[in-house]
Scaffold this motif. Sequence first.
Motif, PDB file in Angstrom:
ATOM      1  N   MET A 114    -100.083  34.339  98.112  1.00 59.09           N
ATOM      2  CA  MET A 114    -100.520  34.110  96.735  1.00 59.09           C
ATOM      3  C   MET A 114     -99.570  34.774  95.739  1.00 59.09           C
ATOM      4  N   GLU A 115     -99.129  36.009  96.073  1.00 57.90           N
ATOM      5  CA  GLU A 115     -98.211  36.713  95.176  1.00 57.90           C
ATOM      6  C   GLU A 115     -96.894  35.968  95.065  1.00 57.90           C
ATOM      7  N   THR A 116     -96.462  35.371  96.177  1.00 62.31           N
ATOM      8  CA  THR A 116     -95.210  34.598  96.147  1.00 62.31           C
ATOM      9  C   THR A 116     -95.341  33.403  95.210  1.00 62.31           C
ATOM     10  N   LEU A 117     -96.497  32.723  95.277  1.00 64.16           N
ATOM     11  CA  LEU A 117     -96.725  31.571  94.405  1.00 64.16           C
ATOM     12  C   LEU A 117     -96.747  31.987  92.949  1.00 64.16           C
ATOM     13  N   VAL A 118     -97.350  33.129  92.657  1.00 64.97           N
ATOM     14  CA  VAL A 118     -97.384  33.623  91.283  1.00 64.97           C
ATOM     15  C   VAL A 118     -95.978  33.896  90.783  1.00 64.97           C
ATOM     16  N   LEU A 119     -95.135  34.500  91.638  1.00 67.52           N
ATOM     17  CA  LEU A 119     -93.754  34.772  91.241  1.00 67.52           C
ATOM     18  C   LEU A 119     -92.988  33.484  90.989  1.00 67.52           C
ATOM     19  N   VAL A 120     -93.230  32.478  91.838  1.00 69.41           N
ATOM     20  CA  VAL A 120     -92.564  31.185  91.649  1.00 69.41           C
ATOM     21  C   VAL A 120     -92.990  30.548  90.332  1.00 69.41           C
ATOM     22  N   LEU A 121     -94.281  30.619  90.023  1.00 69.90           N
ATOM     23  CA  LEU A 121     -94.777  30.069  88.767  1.00 69.90           C
ATOM     24  C   LEU A 121     -94.153  30.755  87.573  1.00 69.90           C
ATOM     25  N   GLN A 122     -93.971  32.052  87.678  1.00 65.62           N
ATOM     26  CA  GLN A 122     -93.381  32.786  86.572  1.00 65.62           C
ATOM     27  C   GLN A 122     -91.902  32.473  86.404  1.00 65.62           C
ATOM     28  N   GLU A 123     -91.213  32.155  87.503  1.00 63.42           N
ATOM     29  CA  GLU A 123     -89.778  31.900  87.448  1.00 63.42           C
ATOM     30  C   GLU A 123     -89.449  30.420  87.244  1.00 63.42           C
ATOM     31  N   GLU A 124     -90.372  29.536  87.558  1.00 68.72           N
ATOM     32  CA  GLU A 124     -90.125  28.096  87.479  1.00 68.72           C
ATOM     33  C   GLU A 124     -91.094  27.466  86.481  1.00 68.72           C
ATOM     34  N   ASN A 141    -105.370  33.918  89.628  1.00 68.22           N
ATOM     35  CA  ASN A 141    -104.189  34.575  89.055  1.00 68.22           C
ATOM     36  C   ASN A 141    -102.922  33.723  89.206  1.00 68.22           C
ATOM     37  N   LEU A 142    -103.096  32.412  89.096  1.00 72.55           N
ATOM     38  CA  LEU A 142    -101.940  31.522  89.154  1.00 72.55           C
ATOM     39  C   LEU A 142    -101.291  31.335  87.790  1.00 72.55           C
ATOM     40  N   LEU A 143    -102.060  31.481  86.724  1.00 75.90           N
ATOM     41  CA  LEU A 143    -101.545  31.333  85.375  1.00 75.90           C
ATOM     42  C   LEU A 143    -101.947  32.550  84.553  1.00 75.90           C
ATOM     43  N   THR A 144    -101.095  32.901  83.619  1.00 70.99           N
ATOM     44  CA  THR A 144    -101.426  33.942  82.652  1.00 70.99           C
ATOM     45  C   THR A 144    -101.015  33.480  81.266  1.00 70.99           C
ATOM     46  N   ALA A 145    -101.632  34.056  80.262  1.00 71.92           N
ATOM     47  CA  ALA A 145    -101.315  33.674  78.892  1.00 71.92           C
ATOM     48  C   ALA A 145     -99.904  34.069  78.502  1.00 71.92           C
ATOM     49  N   GLU A 146     -99.261  34.940  79.304  1.00 74.16           N
ATOM     50  CA  GLU A 146     -97.911  35.409  78.975  1.00 74.16           C
ATOM     51  C   GLU A 146     -96.819  34.508  79.525  1.00 74.16           C
ATOM     52  N   LEU A 147     -97.162  33.536  80.368  1.00 76.11           N
ATOM     53  CA  LEU A 147     -96.141  32.625  80.899  1.00 76.11           C
ATOM     54  C   LEU A 147     -95.489  31.857  79.753  1.00 76.11           C
ATOM     55  N   PRO A 148     -94.153  31.736  79.735  1.00 79.72           N
ATOM     56  CA  PRO A 148     -93.484  31.043  78.614  1.00 79.72           C
ATOM     57  C   PRO A 148     -93.984  29.616  78.401  1.00 79.72           C
ATOM     58  N   THR A 149     -94.233  28.887  79.491  1.00 74.89           N
ATOM     59  CA  THR A 149     -94.708  27.513  79.353  1.00 74.89           C
ATOM     60  C   THR A 149     -96.073  27.463  78.690  1.00 74.89           C
ATOM     61  N   VAL A 150     -96.974  28.342  79.138  1.00 70.22           N
ATOM     62  CA  VAL A 150     -98.315  28.375  78.570  1.00 70.22           C
ATOM     63  C   VAL A 150     -98.258  28.800  77.110  1.00 70.22           C
ATOM     64  N   GLN A 151     -97.446  29.820  76.815  1.00 66.59           N
ATOM     65  CA  GLN A 151     -97.336  30.293  75.430  1.00 66.59           C
ATOM     66  C   GLN A 151     -96.841  29.197  74.509  1.00 66.59           C
ATOM     67  N   LEU A 152     -95.791  28.493  74.917  1.00 66.08           N
ATOM     68  CA  LEU A 152     -95.214  27.445  74.075  1.00 66.08           C
ATOM     69  C   LEU A 152     -96.209  26.316  73.836  1.00 66.08           C
ATOM     70  N   LEU A 153     -96.767  25.767  74.925  1.00 62.96           N
ATOM     71  CA  LEU A 153     -97.678  24.637  74.781  1.00 62.96           C
ATOM     72  C   LEU A 153     -98.956  25.029  74.060  1.00 62.96           C
ATOM     73  N   SER A 154     -99.448  26.255  74.292  1.00 62.77           N
ATOM     74  CA  SER A 154    -100.656  26.704  73.609  1.00 62.77           C
ATOM     75  C   SER A 154    -100.412  26.902  72.125  1.00 62.77           C
ATOM     76  N   ASP A 155     -99.246  27.449  71.771  1.00 56.64           N
ATOM     77  CA  ASP A 155     -98.909  27.613  70.349  1.00 56.64           C
ATOM     78  C   ASP A 155     -98.821  26.255  69.659  1.00 56.64           C
TER      79      ASP A 155
END
Length: 691
Positions: free
Chosen positions: A1-11, A54-68
Motif C-alpha cells: 500500500m505504501e508503494t502505491l501511495v508513493l507511486v501516486l505521489q510521483e505519477e 490513504n491513496l489520495l491526499t489534498a496535498e497531491l498536485p493533481t488534486v490541488q490543481l483540479l480542486s482549485d
Amino acid sequence: METLVLVLQEEPILSFALLLGVILVVPLLFEWLRLPGLVGLLAAGIALGPQGLNLLTAELPTVQLLSDIGVVYLLFVAGLEIDLEQFRQTRNRSATFGFFTFAIPLLVGTLIGRFFGFGWNSAVLLGSLFASHTPLGYPIVSRYGLVKNEAVLVTIGGTIFTDIASLLVLAVCVGIHGGEFTIWSLLGLLGSLLIYAAAVLFGLDWLGHRFFRRTGSEEGNQFLFVLLALFVAALGAQWIGVEKIIGAFLAGLAVNDVLREGPVKEKIVFVGSVLFIPVFFVDMGLLIDLPAFVQTLSSIWLMLAILVGLSFSKYSAAQLCQWLYHYTPAQKLMMWSLSLPQVAATLAATAVGFQVGLLNASVLNSVIVLMLVTATLGPILTSRAGAQMAMQEEQAQLTPPVDPAQEKPRPPQDSYVVVVPVANPETEQNLLEMAALLAKHEQGRIVPLSVATGHVHMDAPSLQASLEHGEYLLKRAVEFCQQFEVQVTPLSRIDSHIAQGISHASREQKASLIVMGWSDTTGLRARLFGNVINSVLWATHCPVAVARLQHPPHKLQRILVALENFRSQSARSVRLAQILATANQAEITLLHVCPSGTSEPDRHWLEAQLTALAEQPSPASGSRLEVKVLVSDDIVKTLLKEAEGFDLVVLPSFRRRNRSGGLSFSDVTTEVLERLNSSLVMLGEPLELGQ
C-alpha cells in the motif's frame, strides 16, 4: 500500500486516472442505491483519503490543481445560473427579499457563532454561510409551469443579492484575518473590491460581446475566451487581496448576457460538471476528519443550532415578504423552499474559511450535514408548494379548465403538416403510420424528410451515397403512405448538420408536428455534443413527438396518457392519444399522480380536471376514456407500475433551457424515459418565452 501511495505521489497521471474512475463509477452506484451522487463523491474522498485507504491526499498536485479549478468553476456556474432577464422583471421586490434572506440569516448565524465561542470575525463568516442559497427546486417549479409566478421570480432574483453579499462578507473576513485590521484597510479593501467588480462586470461584458460578434460561429475560440475570462477574473481577485471564488462568480455574471443559451454555454457547464466540480467534492471528502466528523455528530448541539438557525431565518425572510406583498401561504412555502438549500456558494465559502483557519473542523462537518439535509428537504418542500400553487392558479381561472378545441385556433384543413425524418428503415414504417393517422384526421399532409450532411466538395462520393440512400428511403416512405390515402410530399435537402436540416425544413414547410424515432441520449458523445433529438427539441418551432413504437399504431389496444400538470398544452397529448385510438377503438386512460399531502377537495378538483379533458368533444369516436388520480410521493414508481399492461404511454413534457444553460425536461420525465420498457411517445412542447 505504501508503494502505491508513493507511486501516486510521483505519477500525477495515475492519481488523475483514479479520480476519473471515482467520478465515473461512484455517483452511478449511489444513484442506483437511491442516494445523491454528491454524497458518493464525499464518501469516496473519505474512503480514499488519510482516514481510509490513504491513496489520495489534498496535498497531491493533481488534486490541488483540479480542486482549485473546481471551486472557481462552481462559483462561475452559480453566476451563470442567475437569470438576469427574470431579475430585471422584479428587481425591486427581489432586492427586498434578497435583503431579508441575507440580513436575517447573517444575524442569526453570527449569534450562533458567538454563543459557541467563536470570535467576531469567524462568527460573522459563519453567518454569511447562512445567507446564500442555491435554488435546487427550480426544475420542479418548471414542471408545474410556475416559472412566471411572481414569488418564484422574486426568489430567483434574490439569489443575485444573497450570493454577492455573502461573498463580499467572505472577502472582508478573510482580508481581516490575513493582516492588521484598521478601518482604513477595510475601506481600502472595499474600495478596491468595488472598482474590481465594476471592471469585471462591465469590462468582460463589453469585451465578450465584441469578441463573440467577431468570431461568429467559432465555438472553440468562444469556449477558450470564456475559460480565459474565468481564470483571469479569479487571479485578479487574488491580486487585490480577496478570494478567487469572488472573481469567478463575478465572471459568471459578466458573461451571462454574452453566452445566453446555446452550445458554447452547454459545453462550458458540461466540462465543469463532469470533471472539475466533482473533483472539488472529492477533495472536500479528503479534508473531512472522520473521527472529528463522528464527534461532531455525537456532539450535535452546534449542528442542530446551524440547522435550526438556518431554517428559521430563511422562513422568517419568506414570512416577511408574504406580509409585505400579500403572497399566499403556498407562495411563502415556495420562497422558503427555494432559498433553503445550501450548496454552491455555501460549500465553496466554507472550504475557503476552513483553509485559511477562520472555521474549524466542527463547522466544516456541520455545513456538510447542512448541505445534505437542505438539498434533500428543499426540493421536497418545493414539490408540495408547487402542487398547491398550480391548483390555485388553475382554480383562479373562471373559464372551464382545459378545452382542447379552444386552446389554439384550428389551422386551415390544408395547413396541418407532419414532418417525419427518415433515416432508419427498421423504425420508419411505424413512425410513418403514426404520422399518417394524425395527418389524415386533420386533413393535412406528410412530409417525409431526408437530410444529408454537407461537404466542402459537393462531388464527394460519401455525399452522393448519402443522397442516394435518402432517395431510396423517401421512395419507400411514399409507397407506404399511399395505403392511408393521405397527401405525401417527400423532401430531400443538404445541410451542415442533421438536426439543423430538420429544424430548417420544418420551419420552411410550416410544420404542425415533427415525428421522430428514439435514439440514444445517455452516451458520452451525446452528453458532450448533444444528439439529433436534443438539438431539434432545442431549436424547433412546433411540438415534437419522439416515439419508440414496438408495434404498429393500428395494433394499439390500451393507451396511457400520464399528465404531470394541467397546462392547456396538455390537451394536445390527449388529442394525439385519441386520434391513435381510432384505428381499433383502443382504450385511453388519463392518469395524474399527486403528492400524499394533497387534500381531499384538491383531489376531487384534480379528478374534475381530468374528467373535463375526457368529456371534450372527442376526435376519436368510440374510444373509451378512463380517469385516474392516484396519491403517491414516489411519482416515478407509481407511473411505471401503472404503465404495466398498456401498449403505449404518452408522456407530455415541456422542454426548457435550464439554469445551467442546457436543455432539460422535468426530473419525472427524465427518470420515466430511462426506466420505461414499453412503447412510448414523448410529446415535447415548444419552449415557452421566459423559461
